[in-house]
Enzyme design. Structure first.
Site, PDB file in Angstrom:
ATOM      1  N   LYS A 172       0.750  -1.226   0.093  1.00 29.16           N
ATOM      2  CA  LYS A 172       0.024  -0.064  -0.169  1.00 29.16           C
ATOM      3  C   LYS A 172       0.819   1.159   0.071  1.00 29.16           C
ATOM      4  CE  LYS A 172      -4.417  -1.699   2.040  1.00 29.16           C
ATOM      5  NZ  LYS A 172      -5.447  -1.688   1.592  1.00 29.16           N
TER       6      LYS A 172
ATOM      7  N   LYS B 158      -8.581  -9.875 -11.606  1.00 28.79           N
ATOM      8  CA  LYS B 158      -9.615 -10.088 -10.708  1.00 28.79           C
ATOM      9  C   LYS B 158     -10.397  -8.602 -10.906  1.00 28.79           C
ATOM     10  CE  LYS B 158      -8.975  -8.226  -6.092  1.00 28.79           C
ATOM     11  NZ  LYS B 158     -10.060  -7.308  -6.246  1.00 28.79           N
TER      12      LYS B 158
ATOM     13  N   LYS C  87     -12.926  -2.875  -7.632  1.00 30.28           N
ATOM     14  CA  LYS C  87     -13.797  -1.518  -7.661  1.00 30.28           C
ATOM     15  C   LYS C  87     -12.998  -0.485  -8.219  1.00 30.28           C
ATOM     16  CE  LYS C  87     -14.569  -1.864  -2.561  1.00 30.28           C
ATOM     17  NZ  LYS C  87     -13.083  -1.765  -2.015  1.00 30.28           N
TER      18      LYS C  87
HETATM   19  P1  ATP Z   1      -9.785  -2.191  -4.592  1.00 30.84           P
HETATM   20  O1  ATP Z   1      -9.470  -2.234  -5.940  1.00 30.84           O
HETATM   21  O2  ATP Z   1      -9.905  -0.946  -3.958  1.00 30.84           O
HETATM   22  O3  ATP Z   1      -8.635  -2.972  -3.834  1.00 30.84           O
HETATM   23  P2  ATP Z   1     -11.444  -4.598  -4.361  1.00 30.84           P
HETATM   24  O4  ATP Z   1     -12.672  -4.803  -5.139  1.00 30.84           O
HETATM   25  O5  ATP Z   1     -10.340  -5.209  -4.499  1.00 30.84           O
HETATM   26  O6  ATP Z   1     -11.107  -2.926  -4.126  1.00 30.84           O
HETATM   27  P3  ATP Z   1     -11.316  -5.013  -1.435  1.00 30.84           P
HETATM   28  O7  ATP Z   1     -11.813  -3.713  -0.312  1.00 30.84           O
HETATM   29  O8  ATP Z   1      -9.856  -4.878  -1.564  1.00 30.84           O
HETATM   30  O9  ATP Z   1     -12.110  -4.712  -2.743  1.00 30.84           O
HETATM   31  O10 ATP Z   1     -11.843  -6.032  -0.760  1.00 30.84           O
HETATM   32  C1  ATP Z   1     -13.270  -6.167  -0.015  1.00 30.84           C
HETATM   33  C2  ATP Z   1     -13.422  -7.723   0.017  1.00 30.84           C
HETATM   34  O11 ATP Z   1     -13.859  -8.322  -1.197  1.00 30.84           O
HETATM   35  C3  ATP Z   1     -12.176  -8.659   0.446  1.00 30.84           C
HETATM   36  O12 ATP Z   1     -12.836  -9.742   1.099  1.00 30.84           O
HETATM   37  C4  ATP Z   1     -11.713  -9.327  -0.961  1.00 30.84           C
HETATM   38  O13 ATP Z   1     -11.219 -10.433  -0.591  1.00 30.84           O
HETATM   39  C5  ATP Z   1     -13.128  -9.473  -1.553  1.00 30.84           C
HETATM   40  N1  ATP Z   1     -13.059  -9.325  -3.101  1.00 30.84           N
HETATM   41  C6  ATP Z   1     -12.434  -8.259  -3.708  1.00 30.84           C
HETATM   42  N2  ATP Z   1     -12.309  -8.482  -4.977  1.00 30.84           N
HETATM   43  C7  ATP Z   1     -12.931  -9.575  -5.417  1.00 30.84           C
HETATM   44  C8  ATP Z   1     -13.411 -10.583  -6.368  1.00 30.84           C
HETATM   45  N3  ATP Z   1     -12.906 -10.327  -7.760  1.00 30.84           N
HETATM   46  N4  ATP Z   1     -13.692 -11.726  -6.145  1.00 30.84           N
HETATM   47  C9  ATP Z   1     -14.073 -12.033  -4.856  1.00 30.84           C
HETATM   48  N5  ATP Z   1     -13.868 -11.530  -3.803  1.00 30.84           N
HETATM   49  C10 ATP Z   1     -13.209 -10.306  -3.824  1.00 30.84           C
HETATM   50 MG    MG Z   2      -8.501  -5.031  -3.126  1.00 27.21          MG
END
Ligand code: ATP
Ligand code: MG
Length: 336
Positions: free
Chosen positions: A115, A203, A206
């Protein structure tokens, strides 16, 4: 009674990946265990402020809780929903734990390295948040903390801090389960990874800029269906679950299974032998459209007041439990 503790940051709108991979499994786990465990679901708003927030944190918080409820979370006397910053003991215990944690062990956290990478000067919160996380867990004697693999190192850190503290002051903290046992408890073998619709090697995230890469829970259902229709596939002409060679098609099969709550294997066999992708896309698009329509209707029917009421009750509970634990810790340190 043992405690299960979980949280999801409310920094921005969630994706279908967050929903299928994190929120829904957590709701199912909570519903399954809430007669024999305390289930603490909290919105880690103090963790939110270490990074950028899209929109209004308080509104996002209410929305996130509506999502838990719309996903089917059943509320009973053992289920507690609260906001971290409404329970000041979290920050208090964090400070005390800061004084038993070492720079060496905290600097080794991979999440911190990732990070802060490339940032000229990252904030101290990014460095210290695993200690706040330890406080979030230890205040409630939580045993199980369902989390993604990227957070396992922080569970180990929490265990080490708790053991160090107990060695010095007596049995004050419950030691959370080892990560291997956490995984067993969650009942997952591989974590669910929904893929980016345009670049299925990655993956779904967001923070990805391209709108057609991801489905947001707030997307117009029709629009979400169009995104599925335009998802990247391949030119192999066979419907097969093979994440390595056919990540796009495999992702669609995975979404179809999770959205309808049917075993992946059943979806895979139902489509075996199909050579064109159009029908599969149409079916998945329809499933996502129906799921989002239903989910959005459910969450929009939940009133803010209802959520605020749950939060207030949860915060009374959380403050009682957390303050009791904090007092024990303060006494041990000679602060009281
Ligand atoms: P960012 O891009 O800001 O990292 P993100 O979509 O990866 O956002 P996080 O806030 O990092 O989301 O993760 C929130 C939760 O969602 C975590 O438990 C993570 O394991 C899960 N998660 C994130 N992306 C996925 C995905 N593509 N499929 C399944 N689980 C996910
Ligand atoms: Mg993430």
């Amino acid at each position: 009674m043992k405690t299960i503790l979980t949280g999801i940051r409310a920094n921005s709108e969630l994706t279908l990946g967050n929903y299928l991979g994190a929120l829904l499994p957590m709701v199912r786990l909570a519903n399954k265990h809430s007669s024999e465990y305390q289930v603490n679901i909290f919105v880690p708003d103090l963790h939110s402020i270490i990074s950028e927030i899209d929109g209004n944190l308080q509104e996002n918080t209410i929305k996130t809780i509506k999502y838990y409820l719309a996903a089917g979370l059943k509320i009973n006397d053992n289920v507690h929903i609260y906001r971290q910053s409404y329970v000041p003991a979290h920050s208090e215990l964090c400070w005390i734990l800061n004084c038993i944690a070492t720079m060496g062990e905290t600097s080794r956290m991979i999440q911190y390295k990732e990070k802060s990478k490339g940032q000229e000067s990252s904030n101290v919160g990014i460095f210290d948040y695993p200690i706040l996380m330890a406080a979030d867990i230890l205040l409630y004697d939580a045993t199980y903390i369902p989390l993604g693999e990227d957070q396992f190192q922080h569970i180990e850190l929490t265990r080490n801090l708790a053991m160090r503290f107990n060695n010095r002051f007596g049995e004050i903290f419950t030691i959370p389960a080892k990560t291997a046992d956490q995984v067993k408890f969650m009942g997952v073998t591989d974590g669910i990874r929904i893929r980016d619709l345009l670049n299925p090697e990655k993956k779904m995230s967001k923070s990805t800029k391209a709108e057609n890469s991801k489905i947001m829970l707030s997307d117009e259902p029709e629009r979400a269906a169009k995104k599925i229709m335009s998802a990247t596939t391949d030119s192999l002409g066979k419907v097969k679950f093979d994440m390595f060679n056919q990540p796009g098609i495999s992702n669609l099969l995975q979404i179809e299974a999770l959205v309808n709550d049917i075993p992946l294997q059943d979806v895979v066999s139902a489509w075996a032998g199909e050579t064109s992708y159009g029908k599969l896309k149409e079916k998945v698009a329809k499933s996502v459209l129906e799921m989002l329509t239903d989910f959005q209707e459910k969450s929009s029917n939940i009133l803010d007041e209802e959520v605020l009421h749950l939060l207030k009750m949860g915060e009374v509970y959380a403050n009682t439990v957390a303050n009791e634990k904090l007092l024990e810790v303060q006494k041990a340190f000679g602060l009281r």
